[in-house]
Design an enzyme around this catalytic site. Structure first.
Site, PDB file in Angstrom:
ATOM      1  N   HIS A  21       0.869  -1.189   0.000  1.00  0.00           N
ATOM      2  CA  HIS A  21       0.000   0.000   0.000  1.00  0.00           C
ATOM      3  C   HIS A  21       0.900   1.232   0.000  1.00  0.00           C
ATOM      4  CE1 HIS A  21       0.907   0.424   4.251  1.00  0.00           C
ATOM      5  NE2 HIS A  21       0.295  -0.704   4.571  1.00  0.00           N
ATOM      6  N   CYS A 130       2.517 -11.184  19.181  1.00  0.00           N
ATOM      7  CA  CYS A 130       1.640 -10.602  18.146  1.00  0.00           C
ATOM      8  C   CYS A 130       2.146 -11.098  16.794  1.00  0.00           C
ATOM      9  CB  CYS A 130       1.665  -9.069  18.176  1.00  0.00           C
ATOM     10  SG  CYS A 130       0.847  -8.367  16.708  1.00  0.00           S
ATOM     11  N   CYS A 155      -2.801  -6.023  20.506  1.00  0.00           N
ATOM     12  CA  CYS A 155      -1.582  -5.290  20.149  1.00  0.00           C
ATOM     13  C   CYS A 155      -1.968  -3.845  19.821  1.00  0.00           C
ATOM     14  CB  CYS A 155      -0.943  -5.961  18.927  1.00  0.00           C
ATOM     15  SG  CYS A 155       0.259  -4.919  18.087  1.00  0.00           S
ATOM     16  N   HIS A 158      -1.658  -3.394  15.866  1.00  0.00           N
ATOM     17  CA  HIS A 158      -2.560  -4.111  14.965  1.00  0.00           C
ATOM     18  C   HIS A 158      -4.012  -4.198  15.447  1.00  0.00           C
ATOM     19  CE1 HIS A 158       1.329  -5.407  13.315  1.00  0.00           C
ATOM     20  NE2 HIS A 158       0.661  -5.478  12.198  1.00  0.00           N
TER      21      HIS A 158
HETATM   22  O1  ME8 Z   1       7.828  -4.669   9.377  1.00  0.00           O
HETATM   23  N1  ME8 Z   1       3.036   4.866   6.999  1.00  0.00           N
HETATM   24  O2  ME8 Z   1       7.445  -5.346   7.211  1.00  0.00           O
HETATM   25  P1  ME8 Z   1       6.083  -4.623   6.869  1.00  0.00           P
HETATM   26  C1  ME8 Z   1       4.325   4.875   6.668  1.00  0.00           C
HETATM   27  N2  ME8 Z   1       9.136  -7.292   7.430  1.00  0.00           N
HETATM   28  N3  ME8 Z   1       5.036   3.760   6.425  1.00  0.00           N
HETATM   29  C2  ME8 Z   1       4.392   2.601   6.494  1.00  0.00           C
HETATM   30  C3  ME8 Z   1       3.028   2.509   6.825  1.00  0.00           C
HETATM   31  C4  ME8 Z   1       2.327   3.727   7.075  1.00  0.00           C
HETATM   32  N4  ME8 Z   1       1.043   3.771   7.375  1.00  0.00           N
HETATM   33  N5  ME8 Z   1       2.678   1.212   6.838  1.00  0.00           N
HETATM   34  C5  ME8 Z   1       3.793   0.507   6.508  1.00  0.00           C
HETATM   35  C6  ME8 Z   1       8.079  -5.370   8.409  1.00  0.00           C
HETATM   36  N6  ME8 Z   1       4.827   1.343   6.297  1.00  0.00           N
HETATM   37  C7  ME8 Z   1       9.276  -6.288   8.417  1.00  0.00           C
HETATM   38  C8  ME8 Z   1      10.536  -5.477   8.199  1.00  0.00           C
HETATM   39  S1  ME8 Z   1      13.182  -5.211   7.957  1.00  0.00           S
HETATM   40  C9  ME8 Z   1      14.492  -6.146   8.354  1.00  0.00           C
HETATM   41  C10 ME8 Z   1      11.798  -6.246   8.262  1.00  0.00           C
HETATM   42  C11 ME8 Z   1       6.195   0.965   5.896  1.00  0.00           C
HETATM   43  O3  ME8 Z   1       5.675  -5.207   5.555  1.00  0.00           O
HETATM   44  C12 ME8 Z   1       7.224   1.439   6.922  1.00  0.00           C
HETATM   45  O4  ME8 Z   1       8.483   1.480   6.295  1.00  0.00           O
HETATM   46  O5  ME8 Z   1       5.130  -4.687   7.983  1.00  0.00           O
HETATM   47  C13 ME8 Z   1       7.183   0.299   7.925  1.00  0.00           C
HETATM   48  O6  ME8 Z   1       8.316   0.288   8.769  1.00  0.00           O
HETATM   49  C14 ME8 Z   1       7.136  -0.880   6.987  1.00  0.00           C
HETATM   50  O7  ME8 Z   1       6.283  -0.438   5.905  1.00  0.00           O
HETATM   51  C15 ME8 Z   1       6.611  -2.162   7.611  1.00  0.00           C
HETATM   52  O8  ME8 Z   1       6.521  -3.115   6.584  1.00  0.00           O
END
Ligand code: ME8
Length: 521
Positions: A21, A130, A155, A158
């Site tokens: 997204h 979580c 959580c 979430h």
């Molecule tokens: O956490 N606003 O992956 P993920 C801004 N796989 N950025 C956002 C957002 C929002 N509302 N929602 C998501 C993970 N993001 C792990 C990471 S790294 C070694 C492993 C972005 O798919 C933001 O960069 O849940 C957030 O940190 C990331 O998506 C989380 O992606």
């Protein structure tokens, strides 16, 4: 300085349980603009992104869809995550998937080293997990559920119930690194940024670190613990290592020495993993800690963090199909102060597209090119003597270049764009004030007309160079309309104002065409 120094930048690797997204796309474009800037400055740049494919969250989604987790990951990567990079014009040098052999093998190598060096032990763990975060939670991280989850602890991120898990696991002695981490934050204030995130991390570590459970025994979708194949490695421990396995850790010492350490751009939700667990893991292995961890803010929709699980997710194509990838990139980096939360709205996007991109920059470029065609038959005129007004434009070009570069150095992307936009605004004011169309009617002012249009073309060319990292498509068209056959992103960005405006312009179509409001909402 354009001294060819190494610059390695990463995004998080995203979970493939769902499609991307605009929150994921936001992180990608921020890292991409910074990477493109450094590349254009001549730095030895490497930009890594990728996908996080192990763990319970992916396993459950795959099972619910009746396929294996590998099949699910392959499908999502091919159909959603790789196409995202095209959709928003990302210039990554590499794409790592945690199911690749280059990763799995070297994660095992890393863990084996920590085990051999006495950083790992066996213990029992009981705690709230979580699956959305793939993290054990403290009670203080939980809140009371509402609606269908009323009466349960959920959580805070979430809004879904946590699960009570009790397992015999392997543990990483992270608690041993508390003081070294605090010393790191103290001696390198830029290590974690922005300050709001840094302060939170320091408070967290000051409360005392516990050891980290780094294996799971109740499911098998993960990398096996090398000395005990009945366990898989905890998904975060596995995922964080992508930043080094992608640049040769364990196999290509030369590549690893050339690239590592990295600047990590992440959302603030996962800053703790990157600024606490990750440097502790690296310290244990005797490797350098990252250059910097930057935890940007959240995109909010209706005042809440936008997320798929809360059904507020917006797909990037919903925006790019109408406005194009350049406008997507510009909007999020310009409208939101990098480091803070920001609300997305279609109205704001439409308004900025029209006022700043179409009228402010696009129109300026079209008018200047059209006037050179009309009054000089396409030949860029030479400047005669410069007046104060002309000189002011030249000075602004120089200042915009220096200020934008300094802002990028601090990862203040919004400030860099604002500094460049000052040149857009001044050039528009300059043309209104100089009235080249009036000068063109007075043969005695031919030299003045030449100087004004030379100054305007020069300013617009400087804009093309400075905006190339943000607006790669529009600036490429503009650069070619300025008669250049080389690539705009090959022009040295730290001396953008020094380019030479000579030769002939060609025609320039509207860089940001008018968009019907109905289509945009
Ligand atoms: O956490 N606003 O992956 P993920 C801004 N796989 N950025 C956002 C957002 C929002 N509302 N929602 C998501 C993970 N993001 C792990 C990471 S790294 C070694 C492993 C972005 O798919 C933001 O960069 O849940 C957030 O940190 C990331 O998506 C989380 O992606």
């Amino acid at each position: 300085m354009s001294d060819g120094s190494s610059f390695y930048i990463t995004t998080p690797i995203f979970y493939v349980n769902d499609v991307p997204h605009i929150g994921h796309a936001y992180t990608e474009v921020a890292a991409d603009v910074i990477a493109r800037w450094h590349r254009q400055a001549g730095d030895d740049t490497w930009f890594l992104t990728g996908t996080d494919e192990h763990g319970q969250k992916i396993l459950r989604t795959a099972t619910a869809n009746g396929v294996t987790p590998q099949q699910w990951a392959d499908k999502l990567v091919a159909e959603a995550w790789e196409p995202l990079l095209e959709t928003i014009d990302i210039s990554n040098d590499d794409f790592i998937r945690t199911t690749q052999e280059r990763h799995e093998k070297n994660v095992q190598r890393f863990l084996q080293k920590l085990y051999d060096d006495g950083h790992i032990y066996t213990g029992d763990y009981e705690g709230y997990y979580c699956v959305g975060c793939e993290e054990y939670k403290q009670l203080t991280d939980l809140v009371d559920g509402t609606g269908e989850y009323a009466g349960q602890l959920v959580c805070a991120i979430h809004s879904k119930p946590v699960e009570l898990l009790k397992e015999r696991n392997y543990f990483f002695r992270m608690s041993a690194f508390g003081q070294r981490l605090l010393d790191l934050y103290e001696s390198r204030p830029d290590f974690v940024q922005p300050d709001s995130v840094r302060n939170e991390i320091i408070q967290f570590v000051k409360h005392g670190l516990t050891d980290l459970s780094i294996s799971r025994q109740t499911f098998d979708w993960g990398i096996k613990v090398p000395w005990d194949e009945s366990h898989v490695i905890y998904v975060w421990f596995d995922a964080l290592l992508n930043y080094i396995t992608a640049v040769g850790y364990g196999e290509d010492d030369e590549q690893f020495a050339r690239r590592w350490p990295a600047t990590h751009i992440v959302g603030k939700d996962i800053a703790r993993f990157h600024a606490v667990i990750w440097p502790a893991m690296l310290m244990a292995a005797g490797l350098d800690v990252p250059t910097q961890v930057y935890g940007h803010g959240w995109l909010l929709v209706g005042g809440e963090k936008m997320s798929k699980s809360k059904l507020t997710g917006i797909a990037p194509e919903q925006i790019t199909d109408t406005f194009g990838s350049d406008a997507f990139r510009y909007y999020f980096l310009r409208a939101i102060t990098f480091g803070q939360d920001g609300s997305f709205s279609w109205e704001d996007l439409s308004a900025r597209y029209q006022a700043e991109l179409a009228n402010g920059f696009g129109n300026l470029a079209s008018r200047v090119v059209a006037m050179v065609n009309r009054y000089f038959d396409g030949r860029i005129p030479e400047a005669a003597e410069l007046t104060d007004s002309d000189q002011r434009i030249r000075d602004t070009e120089q200042q915009a270049t220096a200020r934008a570069d300094a802002a990028i150095e601090r990862l203040a992307v919004h400030e860099a764009i604002a500094a460049v936009w000052q040149l857009v605004d001044e050039l528009n004011g300059y043309i209104t004030e100089q009235e080249p169309w009036a000068l063109a009617k007075q043969p005695e002012n031919a030299a003045r007309l030449a100087t004004v249009l030379h100054t305007a073309v020069h300013g617009v060319g400087t804009l093309a160079i400075l905006l190339a990292p943000v607006l790669p498509k529009a600036t490429a068209k503009l650069w070619s309309a300025l008669g250049r056959e080389d690539a705009v992103d090959a022009q040295p960005i730290r001396s953008a104002h020094e380019w030479e405006a000579v030769g002939r312009v060609t025609a320039l179509e509207a860089l940001f065409p008018r968009i019907e409001v109905e289509a945009a909402s």
